[in-house]
Design a protein around this motif. Structure first.
Motif, short mmCIF file in Angstrom:
data_model
loop_
_atom_site.label_atom_id
_atom_site.label_comp_id
_atom_site.label_asym_id
_atom_site.label_seq_id
_atom_site.Cartn_x
_atom_site.Cartn_y
_atom_site.Cartn_z
N LEU A 8 0.67 -1.18 0.18
CA LEU A 8 -0.09 -0.17 0.11
C LEU A 8 0.98 1.16 -0.10
O LEU A 8 1.96 1.22 0.59
N TRP A 9 0.46 2.28 -0.69
CA TRP A 9 1.01 3.55 -0.32
C TRP A 9 0.76 4.17 1.11
O TRP A 9 -0.24 3.84 1.85
N PRO A 10 1.86 4.72 1.61
CA PRO A 10 1.81 5.01 3.17
C PRO A 10 0.61 6.11 3.54
O PRO A 10 0.29 6.03 4.56
N THR A 11 0.22 6.96 2.66
CA THR A 11 -0.56 8.06 2.99
C THR A 11 -1.86 8.22 2.04
O THR A 11 -1.84 7.21 1.17
N ASP A 12 -2.80 8.76 2.37
CA ASP A 12 -4.12 9.09 1.55
C ASP A 12 -3.68 10.01 0.49
O ASP A 12 -4.25 10.21 -0.78
N ASN A 13 -2.48 10.75 0.32
CA ASN A 13 -2.15 11.75 -0.61
C ASN A 13 -1.87 10.85 -1.79
O ASN A 13 -1.27 9.71 -2.08
N GLU A 14 -1.70 11.32 -3.14
CA GLU A 14 -1.52 10.95 -4.30
C GLU A 14 0.02 10.83 -4.17
O GLU A 14 0.70 11.34 -3.16
N ASN A 15 0.49 9.96 -5.17
CA ASN A 15 2.00 9.60 -4.95
C ASN A 15 2.83 10.97 -5.29
O ASN A 15 3.30 10.94 -6.48
N SER A 16 2.81 11.75 -4.60
CA SER A 16 3.40 13.11 -4.75
C SER A 16 4.91 13.16 -3.91
O SER A 16 4.54 12.92 -2.73
N LEU A 17 5.91 13.34 -4.53
CA LEU A 17 7.39 13.21 -3.94
C LEU A 17 7.91 14.59 -3.91
O LEU A 17 7.75 15.50 -4.74
N THR A 18 8.57 14.92 -2.70
CA THR A 18 9.84 16.21 -2.81
C THR A 18 10.96 15.64 -2.86
O THR A 18 11.87 16.41 -3.41
N GLU A 57 -3.66 -0.74 8.56
CA GLU A 57 -4.04 -0.41 9.91
C GLU A 57 -3.23 1.24 9.85
O GLU A 57 -2.16 1.34 9.83
N ILE A 58 -3.77 1.88 10.73
CA ILE A 58 -3.42 3.50 11.03
C ILE A 58 -2.11 3.17 12.18
O ILE A 58 -2.61 2.84 13.00
N ILE A 59 -1.09 3.63 11.78
CA ILE A 59 -0.12 3.47 12.82
C ILE A 59 0.46 4.83 13.34
O ILE A 59 1.21 4.97 14.22
N GLY A 60 -0.15 5.94 12.52
CA GLY A 60 0.64 7.07 13.29
C GLY A 60 0.10 8.39 12.06
O GLY A 60 -0.58 7.94 11.45
N TYR A 61 0.41 9.59 12.53
CA TYR A 61 0.14 10.99 11.68
C TYR A 61 1.29 11.56 11.27
O TYR A 61 2.19 11.73 12.04
N THR A 62 1.15 12.29 10.16
CA THR A 62 2.36 13.02 9.65
C THR A 62 2.27 14.13 10.42
O THR A 62 1.65 14.71 11.28
N THR A 95 3.11 16.31 1.94
CA THR A 95 2.03 16.43 2.80
C THR A 95 1.37 17.87 2.61
O THR A 95 0.46 18.20 3.28
N TYR A 96 1.88 18.50 1.69
CA TYR A 96 1.45 19.75 1.36
C TYR A 96 1.34 20.82 2.59
O TYR A 96 0.36 21.33 2.84
N GLY A 97 2.31 20.83 3.42
CA GLY A 97 2.37 21.72 4.46
C GLY A 97 1.49 21.40 5.69
O GLY A 97 1.48 21.92 6.59
N GLN A 98 0.82 20.24 5.78
CA GLN A 98 -0.15 19.82 6.68
C GLN A 98 0.43 18.78 7.38
O GLN A 98 1.26 17.94 7.20
N ILE A 99 -0.02 18.88 8.79
CA ILE A 99 0.31 17.76 9.73
C ILE A 99 -0.97 16.78 9.92
O ILE A 99 -2.26 17.32 9.81
N ASP A 100 -0.91 15.94 10.76
CA ASP A 100 -1.73 14.80 11.18
C ASP A 100 -2.61 14.13 10.11
O ASP A 100 -3.66 13.77 10.19
N LYS A 101 -1.80 13.94 8.95
CA LYS A 101 -2.38 13.05 7.94
C LYS A 101 -2.14 11.63 8.22
O LYS A 101 -1.18 11.32 8.56
N LYS A 102 -3.17 10.68 8.04
CA LYS A 102 -2.97 9.39 8.34
C LYS A 102 -1.81 8.82 7.79
O LYS A 102 -1.63 8.96 6.70
N LEU A 103 -1.11 7.94 8.58
CA LEU A 103 0.03 6.94 7.86
C LEU A 103 -0.61 5.58 8.06
O LEU A 103 -1.21 5.13 9.15
N PRO A 132 6.70 20.22 6.79
CA PRO A 132 6.16 18.89 7.38
C PRO A 132 6.32 18.11 6.15
O PRO A 132 5.80 18.61 4.66
N HIS A 133 6.50 16.58 6.14
CA HIS A 133 6.54 15.63 5.13
C HIS A 133 6.73 14.48 5.74
O HIS A 133 6.84 14.21 6.96
#
Length: 735
Positions: free
Chosen positions: A37-47, A150-155, A66-74, A164-165
């Motif tokens: 699985l991809w680790p986030t809900d975001n599209e496959n976008s890299l920096t 399963e959710i293991i953490g948050y960005t 993560t587009y400058g955001q925190i607490d996105k599901k991992l 943030p990333h």
């Protein structure tokens, strides 16, 4: 020779990827049977991609945007168990290691928080280590089982970062970092890499590149989306290496990314091949042998296409220590691939000959210059004495040119010759109006490259004279150095061995035939680590040995008057420890016996004009380890850290249900703050906290620690040189 008129066979290596793809499919590392699985809900976008250069290391994973955001599901990319949790204010920040059932380990880092079950375990680990920061490895029978998805953490934005990333790594069963994109076949990219320039690097004292002994940087000409060329034939005699300035682009992204694979082919023979697929952490220090450190110091990123003392790097699949050409033409092809096999090709022609410009130039009263003793084609321009702007000169007949356009400004004649082989000589310069010798001014520049030492004198204005350079010593016979004009304003020696320079203590440049002679001098303060292990200057001592460097090296010290902020008290320095242009194989130490409270060794960071404290490790004196040269000083500062924006406020009143956390900011702009020198006591009980360095933020959960009435809060923050700030007071809790 113009490359457009020279046929290069490209079908074998340029466009036919069938063999490459077949080999990839047969390699179990690249056979994607994982379906992670991809680790986030975001599209496959890299920096950032795998293997890109970082300070003293390779980037061991990918950075997911993560587009400058925190607490996105991992999410757990596959089932397994938590094998390790690490919390720090530096590096990975809050990090979790998921050991997959297939044997791979996944690292998620820079987290803001973990899932609820893991957070409860974190509370017990705080108590176990009695510290807000720890590195805990679970025994197998104590590990937490995690299911796929399963959710293991948050960005978040913890650790060392610029925003943030998610930093995401996949390691094999031996804990070796592997390119995570290997496991994601659905990651799409159709954009080709981009190439900018090629560097030709001398590796021996007798190497000449287009008539000079130094790095030669040649811009590439793009003729299609696939092909880049160098128009003119490159002349090289002696052993040399190549390095390429290149980067990748990805669909719908403005970022520059690292390259996946580069191969160097000369005359249809693959000489060098590097592929950023997998490596070992103990190879991180080789980063500055894969990337050219001399050019990196000049803010340019070049991949070396030779390993030169770098044979232990797993990325390198085909080894090349250097190139030597015979006097024939040689086809040079460089193929560059990104991870999705979007590729480009660089083509060039090289010749193992050098054309010497031995023409004689004369001037007559008809505003004409004539070139004698040459059968070669001549190219000439009038060039400004103040900058590099040029005026073309009209040719009246063969080897005769009209210079009536010459002015006070444009009075320097630049000329070079070309022959039927397609190579050109080094540029030469001539003027009828030599500079008043008493107006000559300039500076010495000492360069240290792989092949040895180059000493230059850079004239402020072209003088037209040919001075002599001499190395002198109190004990040895003087050494006369041959000079040639490398560029309009640059007089240069040939490459000198570090062993030959160590015995001398002064450089003298003499413009003779004047009355008196015009003389410039520079003191040499240095040593050769093969013959001496330490050297002290202004109470700052360097300690090294013969294993500290990849090649023969000369270490020297220069004084500098670089600005130091008034908040610092200068104990010693600043000094420049050279060379700054080559990496050290093993770190060398700098120390002092000076004993000043609140002092440390600092390094000047030229990119942002600031002083950065170095890690200081010693019982009795100040000592640091460095991995390259730079500007250093011993500084003392007595500014206490700033503690502000404290919630709850001292003497404040709060309802119990409304106060969940304590938060405050800590700032120390001079020496910085060590995470272990922060303390919070609430009602005499130790409080464990998060330190988000990116935001200078301290936060801690305190709801269960509060009591009705007065609550006593004590905060202590100490900076890295021992300056201490204490906040001590009370606040009131009501129902």
């Amino acid at each position: 020779m113009n490359i457009a008129n020279f046929i290069i066979k490209t079908t074998t290596y340029g466009n036919n990827l069938n063999i490459l793809l077949l080999l990839l499919l047969l390699n179990p590392l690249f056979s994607n049977n994982y379906n992670y699985l991809w680790p986030t809900d975001n599209e496959n976008s890299l920096t950032t991609t795998f293997g890109e250069p970082r300070t003293e290391r390779f980037h061991a994973g990918i950075d997911v945007r993560t587009y400058g955001q925190i607490d996105k599901k991992l999410y757990a990319i596959e089932s397994g168990h938590i094998s390790r949790i690490r919390i720090s204010s530096n590096n990975y920040g809050k990090a979790i290691y998921l050991k997959l059932n297939d044997g791979n380990t996944v690292l998620y880092s820079h987290l803001n928080k973990f899932n609820e079950e893991i957070e409860k375990i974190i509370d017990t680990l705080y108590q176990k280590y009695d510290n807000s920061f720890f590195d805990h490895t679970f025994k197998k029978n104590q590990s937490i089982q995690i299911s796929r998805g399963e959710i293991i953490g948050y960005t978040g934005d913890t650790g060392s970062l610029s925003g943030p990333h998610l930093h995401f790594e996949i390691r094999d069963k031996n804990n070796n970092p592997t390119n995570p994109l290997i496991y994601y076949s659905d990651f799409k990219d159709g954009v080709k890499p981009i190439a900018k320039s090629l560097a030709i690097i001398p590796l021996k004292k007798d190497t000449w590149i287009n008539g000079i002994q130094d790095y030669e940087i040649i811009d590439l000409k793009k003729i299609s989306d696939f092909k880049y060329i160098i128009d003119d034939t490159i002349s090289v005699i002696g052993e040399f290496g190549l390095a390429v300035e290149t980067f990748d682009k990805i669909n719908n992204s403005t970022f520059k990314f690292g390259i996946h694979k580069i191969e160097l082919i000369i005359d249809n023979n693959i000489l060098y091949n590097i592929e950023f697929d997998q490596y070992q952490f103990n190879q991180d220090k080789l980063i500055y042998k894969e990337m050219d450190y001399y050019l990196l110091n000049n803010k340019k990123s070049y991949h070396r296409l030779f390993n030169n003392s770098n044979k232990k790097l797993d990325f390198i699949k085909k080894d090349c220590t250097g190139i030597t050409l015979d006097e024939n033409y040689h086809n040079v092809i460089i193929n560059i691939y990104d991870f999705h096999n979007n590729n480009i090709q660089i083509q060039a022609i090289m010749l193992g000959k050098m054309l010497i410009n031995d023409t004689e130039i004369t001037y007559n009263k008809n505003d004409e210059i004539k070139f004698k003793n040459t059968k070669s084609d001549i190219t000439t321009n009038l060039i400004s004495k103040y900058n590099d702007s040029r005026i073309s000169i009209k040719q009246k007949q063969k080897n005769t040119f009209d210079v009536s356009a010459m002015t006070e400004n444009y009075n320097i004649i630049e000329y070079y010759v070309s022959n039927e082989l397609g190579i050109s000589s080094k540029k030469e310069y001539f003027t009828l109006n030599k500079l008043n010798p008493y107006l000559i001014n300039g500076d010495f520049l000492i360069k240290h490259i792989d092949a040895g030492i180059i000493i230059e004198f850079i004239e402020e204005i072209y003088s037209g004279y040919s001075p002599k350079m001499i190395l002198t010593s109190d004990y040895y016979e003087n050494l006369n150095l041959d000079l040639y004009r490398k560029d309009k304003n640059i007089l240069s020696t040939k490459i000198i061995s570090p062993i030959d320079i160590e015995k001398y203590n002064k450089i003298i440049l003499k413009y003779s035939n004047q009355n008196p002679d015009i003389i410039f001098e520079k003191d040499l303060k240095g040593y050769n680590p093969k013959n001496k292990n330490n050297y002290c200057f202004k109470k700052i001592c360097l300690n090294s040995d013969s294993t500290s460097f990849y090649n023969d090296t000369y270490i020297w010290i220069d004084e500098t008057e670089i600005k130091i902020e008034k908040e610092y008290n200068v104990i010693s320095g600043p000094i420049i420890i050279n060379p700054k242009s080559i990496p050290f194989k093993n770190k060398i130490s700098i120390d002092t016996e000076l004993d000043y409270k609140n002092s440390a060794i600092y390094q000047y960071i030229e990119k942002n004009n600031t002083w950065k404290i170095l890690d200081n490790k010693s019982n009795n004196n100040i000592k640091s380890n460095i991995s390259s040269g730079g500007i250093f000083a011993i500084l003392e500062e007595k500014e206490i850290p700033l503690i502000k924006n404290i919630e709850p406020k001292i003497n404040g009143k709060y309802k119990l249900k409304n106060l969940k956390k304590i938060t405050f900011n800590i700032i120390d702009r001079l020496s910085g703050i060590n995470q272990n020198d922060i303390s919070i006591l609430l009602n005499s009980e130790k409080i464990y906290f998060n330190y988000i360095r990116y935001r200078d933020l301290i936060e801690a959960n305190i709801n269960e620690k509060l009591k009705l009435g007065k609550n006593h809060l004590k905060i202590e923050v100490k900076d890295k040189v021992g300056n201490l700030n204490i906040i001590n007071g009370e606040f009131i809790i009501i129902e």
